[in-house]
Design an enzyme around this catalytic site. Structure first.
Site, PDB file in Angstrom:
ATOM      1  N   ASP A 264       0.844  -1.203   0.000  1.00 54.09           N
ATOM      2  CA  ASP A 264       0.000   0.000   0.000  1.00 54.09           C
ATOM      3  C   ASP A 264       0.875   1.247   0.000  1.00 54.09           C
ATOM      4  O   ASP A 264       2.041   1.209   0.418  1.00 54.09           O
ATOM      5  CB  ASP A 264      -0.885   0.023   1.253  1.00 54.09           C
ATOM      6  CG  ASP A 264      -1.863  -1.137   1.281  1.00 54.09           C
ATOM      7  OD1 ASP A 264      -2.199  -1.661   0.208  1.00 54.09           O
ATOM      8  OD2 ASP A 264      -2.290  -1.508   2.400  1.00 54.09           O
TER       9      ASP A 264
HETATM   10  N1  URA Z   1      -1.192  -6.029   3.805  1.00 54.49           N
HETATM   11  C1  URA Z   1      -1.733  -4.778   3.810  1.00 54.49           C
HETATM   12  O1  URA Z   1      -2.772  -4.538   4.394  1.00 54.49           O
HETATM   13  N2  URA Z   1      -1.045  -3.810   3.174  1.00 54.49           N
HETATM   14  C2  URA Z   1       0.135  -4.009   2.543  1.00 54.49           C
HETATM   15  O2  URA Z   1       0.716  -3.076   1.997  1.00 54.49           O
HETATM   16  C3  URA Z   1       0.666  -5.321   2.546  1.00 54.49           C
HETATM   17  C4  URA Z   1      -0.017  -6.314   3.187  1.00 54.49           C
END
Ligand code: URA
Length: 239
Positions: free
Chosen positions: A106
């Site tokens: 993310d």
């Molecule tokens: N899980 C998430 O919620 N976000 C990420 O960036 C990676 C794994």
């Protein structure tokens, strides 16, 4: 191959651009100018310089980036700059297609991100049947309880799939922090799993991917490095 082909394969522009780099005196090898578009024995790690910048030849690109917060992994980033902007432009224009992230983090997640131009490798490493473990360091809004850890290990149901997803490993590392190992990569998986057990993710960092761990001292946020041949084969041929 010829030097112009080598430069083209590594993303230094069209064949014509690459010939112009050579004839303009911008390409060096072993301290000497490459003056003609002569034949070169290309092999991984062959060093050369283009416009004063050191480079190495790679048949296929595979690298790790310490992703900072505030960058998107999507192909067409909208709200934030893309992670590819952190890499030298030739990596984005390699002749086989530029590098792309292996899975996504993310925008606000930091840490270990692998990138490659090898589609088969992406498939091999991300396919759920291979169970490649990814380790996440999670900062939580509320104190972590034993009951939450037990539920994460046992499996929680997320809203898009009736099959429960479980942490391959899970431990508290501080009052409001936990380390979670996942072998799948569902959308926002860590954040949704932690929410499902009644807590909330305030910070998320990936510290390991398969056999690879991120050393933030050697590779500070925003920096990248090639993986070695040994690291590549350890990633592909896990026990
Ligand atoms: N899980 C998430 O919620 N976000 C990420 O960036 C990676 C794994």
């Amino acid at each position: 191959m010829r030097w112009s082909q080598l430069l083209f394969s590594q993303g230094f522009g069209t064949r014509r651009d690459c010939e112009a780099l050579i004839h303009g005196g911008f390409v060096e090898h072993q301290g000497a100018l490459v003056e003609h578009d002569e034949i070169v024995m290309a092999h991984d790690d062959l060093p050369f310089r283009v416009e004063g910048r050191d480079w190495v030849y790679r048949t296929q690109a595979l690298l790790m980036l310490n992703k900072p917060a505030g960058y998107e992994c999507s192909q067409r980033p909208s709200a934030w700059p893309g992670v590819l902007t952190l890499l030298p432009p030739p990596l984005r224009t390699r002749s086989k297609g530029g590098v792309q992230p292996i899975g996504r983090l993310d925008q606000d997640t930091t840490g270990l991100l692998l990138l490659t131009d090898d589609g088969a490798l992406i498939h091999r490493v991300t396919h759920p049947k291979h169970h490649v473990p990814k380790v996440y360091e999670v900062q939580t809004a509320e104190p972590v309880t034993e009951a939450q850890l037990a539920r994460l290990r046992a499996g929680v149901v997320l809203n898009d799939d009736p099959q429960p997803v479980r942490a391959a490993a899970c431990e508290a590392t501080a009052e409001r922090a936990l380390r979670l190992t996942l072998t799948e990569g569902k959308y926002h998986q860590v954040k949704r799993m932690v929410a499902a057990v009644g807590n909330h993710v305030n910070g998320l960092h990936r510290s390991a991917f398969g056999s690879l761990t991120l050393d933030p001292e050697a590779l500070p946020p925003g920096r990248w490095r090639w993986l070695s041949a040994e690291e590549r084969s350890a990633l592909l041929h896990r026990p």
